[in-house]
Write a protein that holds these residues in place. Structure first.
Motif, mmCIF file in Angstrom:
data_model
loop_
_atom_site.group_PDB
_atom_site.id
_atom_site.type_symbol
_atom_site.label_atom_id
_atom_site.label_comp_id
_atom_site.label_asym_id
_atom_site.label_seq_id
_atom_site.Cartn_x
_atom_site.Cartn_y
_atom_site.Cartn_z
ATOM 1 N N SER A 63 0.817 -1.218 0.000
ATOM 2 C CA SER A 63 0.000 0.000 0.000
ATOM 3 C C SER A 63 0.849 1.265 0.000
ATOM 4 N N PHE A 64 1.991 1.229 0.710
ATOM 5 C CA PHE A 64 2.772 2.449 0.891
ATOM 6 C C PHE A 64 3.872 2.620 -0.142
ATOM 7 N N ALA A 65 4.351 1.528 -0.739
ATOM 8 C CA ALA A 65 5.462 1.607 -1.697
ATOM 9 C C ALA A 65 5.180 2.568 -2.856
ATOM 10 N N PRO A 66 3.965 2.576 -3.456
ATOM 11 C CA PRO A 66 3.736 3.508 -4.568
ATOM 12 C C PRO A 66 3.915 4.972 -4.184
ATOM 13 N N ALA A 67 3.586 5.338 -2.936
ATOM 14 C CA ALA A 67 3.743 6.731 -2.517
ATOM 15 C C ALA A 67 5.208 7.131 -2.497
ATOM 16 N N ILE A 68 6.083 6.218 -2.055
ATOM 17 C CA ILE A 68 7.514 6.509 -2.014
ATOM 18 C C ILE A 68 8.100 6.514 -3.423
ATOM 19 N N LEU A 69 7.802 5.467 -4.191
ATOM 20 C CA LEU A 69 8.406 5.314 -5.513
ATOM 21 C C LEU A 69 7.919 6.373 -6.497
ATOM 22 N N GLY A 70 6.684 6.835 -6.316
ATOM 23 C CA GLY A 70 6.124 7.770 -7.295
ATOM 24 C C GLY A 70 5.997 9.194 -6.820
ATOM 25 N N ALA A 71 6.640 9.555 -5.699
ATOM 26 C CA ALA A 71 6.439 10.878 -5.101
ATOM 27 C C ALA A 71 6.782 12.013 -6.062
ATOM 28 N N LEU A 72 7.883 11.882 -6.790
ATOM 29 C CA LEU A 72 8.287 12.954 -7.706
ATOM 30 C C LEU A 72 7.284 13.111 -8.843
ATOM 31 N N VAL A 73 6.757 11.984 -9.340
ATOM 32 C CA VAL A 73 5.825 12.028 -10.463
ATOM 33 C C VAL A 73 4.457 12.527 -10.015
ATOM 34 N N THR A 74 3.953 12.009 -8.888
ATOM 35 C CA THR A 74 2.600 12.388 -8.461
ATOM 36 C C THR A 74 2.520 13.873 -8.120
ATOM 37 N N GLY A 75 3.558 14.411 -7.515
ATOM 38 C CA GLY A 75 3.559 15.835 -7.211
ATOM 39 C C GLY A 75 3.592 16.675 -8.470
ATOM 40 N N HIS A 76 4.416 16.261 -9.443
ATOM 41 C CA HIS A 76 4.489 17.002 -10.708
ATOM 42 C C HIS A 76 3.138 16.971 -11.425
ATOM 43 N N VAL A 77 2.479 15.818 -11.419
ATOM 44 C CA VAL A 77 1.167 15.713 -12.063
ATOM 45 C C VAL A 77 0.161 16.652 -11.398
ATOM 46 N N ALA A 78 0.195 16.726 -10.053
ATOM 47 C CA ALA A 78 -0.745 17.590 -9.336
ATOM 48 C C ALA A 78 -0.514 19.063 -9.635
ATOM 49 N N ASP A 79 0.702 19.437 -10.029
ATOM 50 C CA ASP A 79 1.006 20.827 -10.365
ATOM 51 C C ASP A 79 0.895 21.103 -11.857
ATOM 52 N N THR A 80 0.539 20.101 -12.643
ATOM 53 C CA THR A 80 0.491 20.264 -14.093
ATOM 54 C C THR A 80 -0.915 20.113 -14.650
ATOM 55 N N TYR A 81 -1.709 19.237 -14.045
ATOM 56 C CA TYR A 81 -3.051 18.958 -14.538
ATOM 57 C C TYR A 81 -4.102 19.417 -13.535
#
Length: 412
Positions: A63-81
């Motif tokens: 459950s928690f691994a995706p938050a760590i592995l994708g932190a850079l991508v998910t934050g960028h997506v939230a600031d782009t879309y």
């Protein structure tokens, strides 16, 4: 009634009449209830299938691994879309995941590996939803209402944390499929509610070229802001050292001798304290001496943790856990206000993604630290040592981050 209290009550009333904030709050409550119910049901379901403690541990990792592995991508997506659409899509994925869990629970001989795959999907959806919703909330109200909004939002989430596990355990008696099905309905309704929000500010600052600089911008920004960096790392270290939640079963059985019912009561007390403090802060928001009050709250958290570790009385233990929850809520309130208030809108998603990883890491690693130390020196000494270390950290951070110690206004 004083002018300050009248002003605070008026601000809270205005916020609660904001239809977009009400939709946001409804979505947060529904997802919180669904997360908590499903966590209880998944644990029982996997244990019924495997009878393995390791299998239970893998649920948290998946459950928690995706938050760590994708932190850079998910934050960028939230600031782009469009953050509203990101959250709605993420909640729709959570709905599908819960429906798939429902189908597994109804199967005669379900294997366990699809559960882990669905937990990875759930963790991925949450990894995108968390920074998007954190960055979305400040766009729903004027800046002067940030503090009140954070208090209400925290109160909503803590209320779900109190009621969700109990509701999940109660409904599990009817079968895991019932819990997963209700969770799916909650996620689906949350997707509809969040999709109907109309932010005051543009939710998508605009697309630009993707580079390491843009992906790492959240970390770079936090490092450049001593107040934000101090608040986030203080919360990380305090929870890492001072958390006692993982050891509550030992205290319930061996120290207090109160059984499963007492354990449930103990587990609910930090959240109950958090709800109570959040309601107080919603009507009496902190305006001045934000930094000193944050440091004091962390020290009080450590002191109450020491009291719990030394207690052999159920009422005293309940009171200490209640105080830890209330003190932690003050810390959350100040930290979230500083993070969301100090961060430009174009950066909020990336900063929120980093903040989410810090919070999750402190909880996960804190449980590991507590269990390891308890295995070495015993549960009660481990909790006392952790509480004392938390108080020392509060004192140390006041020296390491003088800008945080001197911070007066919560929202600059």
């Amino acid at each position: 009634m004083s002018d300050a209290l009248l002003s605070s009550a008026s601000s809270a009333g205005t916020l609660l009449h904001n239809p977009d904030f009400r939709r946001f709050g409804l979505a947060r409550f529904l997802t919180g209830i669904a997360y908590q119910m499903q966590a209880v049901a998944v644990g029982w379901f996997v244990y019924d299938l495997t009878r393995s403690a390791l299998a239970l541990g893998l649920i948290g990792l998946a459950s928690f691994a995706p938050a760590i592995l994708g932190a850079l991508v998910t934050g960028h997506v939230a600031d782009t879309y469009d953050r509203r659409r990101i959250a709605a899509v993420a909640y729709a994925l959570l709905t599908l995941s819960s429906l798939a869990l429902t189908a597994l629970a109804l199967a005669a001989h379900a294997p366990v590996w699809p559960v882990y795959a669905l937990m990875i999907l759930t963790g991925t959806a949450r990894a995108f939803a968390n920074p998007a919703t954190q960055a979305l909330m400040p766009t729903l109200m004027p800046r002067e209402q940030f503090g009140t909004a954070i208090a209400w939002n925290s109160s909503i989430w803590q209320s779900a944390a109190v009621s969700g596990p109990a509701l999940g355990g109660l409904l599990y008696a009817l079968g895991p499929a019932v819990v997963f099905g209700i969770a799916a309905a909650c996620f689906g309704l949350a997707a509809v509610a969040i999709g109907r929000i109309r932010p005051r500010l543009a939710a998508a600052p605009g697309r630009g070229p993707v580079s390491w600089a843009t992906l790492l911008a959240g970390l770079t920004y936090i490092r450049s802001q001593p107040v934000v960096l101090g608040a986030i790392t203080l919360d990380l270290v305090a929870v890492l050292l001072g958390g006692a939640t993982a050891l509550l079963p030992i205290f319930a059985q061996e120290v207090l001798q109160v059984g499963p019912l007492g354990l449930g009561l103990l587990r609910s007390m930090p959240a109950a304290g958090g709800v109570a403090m959040a309601v107080v802060l919603a009507y009496r928001p902190l305006v001045q001496q934000a930094g000193p009050r944050l440091l004091i709250a962390v020290a009080v958290f450590g002191l109450a943790t020491i009291g719990f570790g030394l207690s052999t009385s159920l009422p005293l233990s309940i009171a200490c856990l209640f105080v830890t929850g209330a003190a932690d809520m003050v810390s959350v309130y100040v930290r979230q206000s500083l993070v969301q208030g100090e961060t430009p809108d174009a950066m909020r998603g990336r900063v929120a993604a980093v903040n989410t990883v810090f919070i999750g890491a402190s909880n996960e690693l804190g449980e590991f630290e507590s269990g390891t130390l308890a295995a070495l020196i015993g549960a009660a000494p481990a909790v006392v040592v952790g509480g004392a270390a938390t108080m020392l950290v509060a004192a140390l951070w006041s020296r390491l981050f003088p800008a945080l110690r001197r911070r007066d206004r919560l929202i600059a």
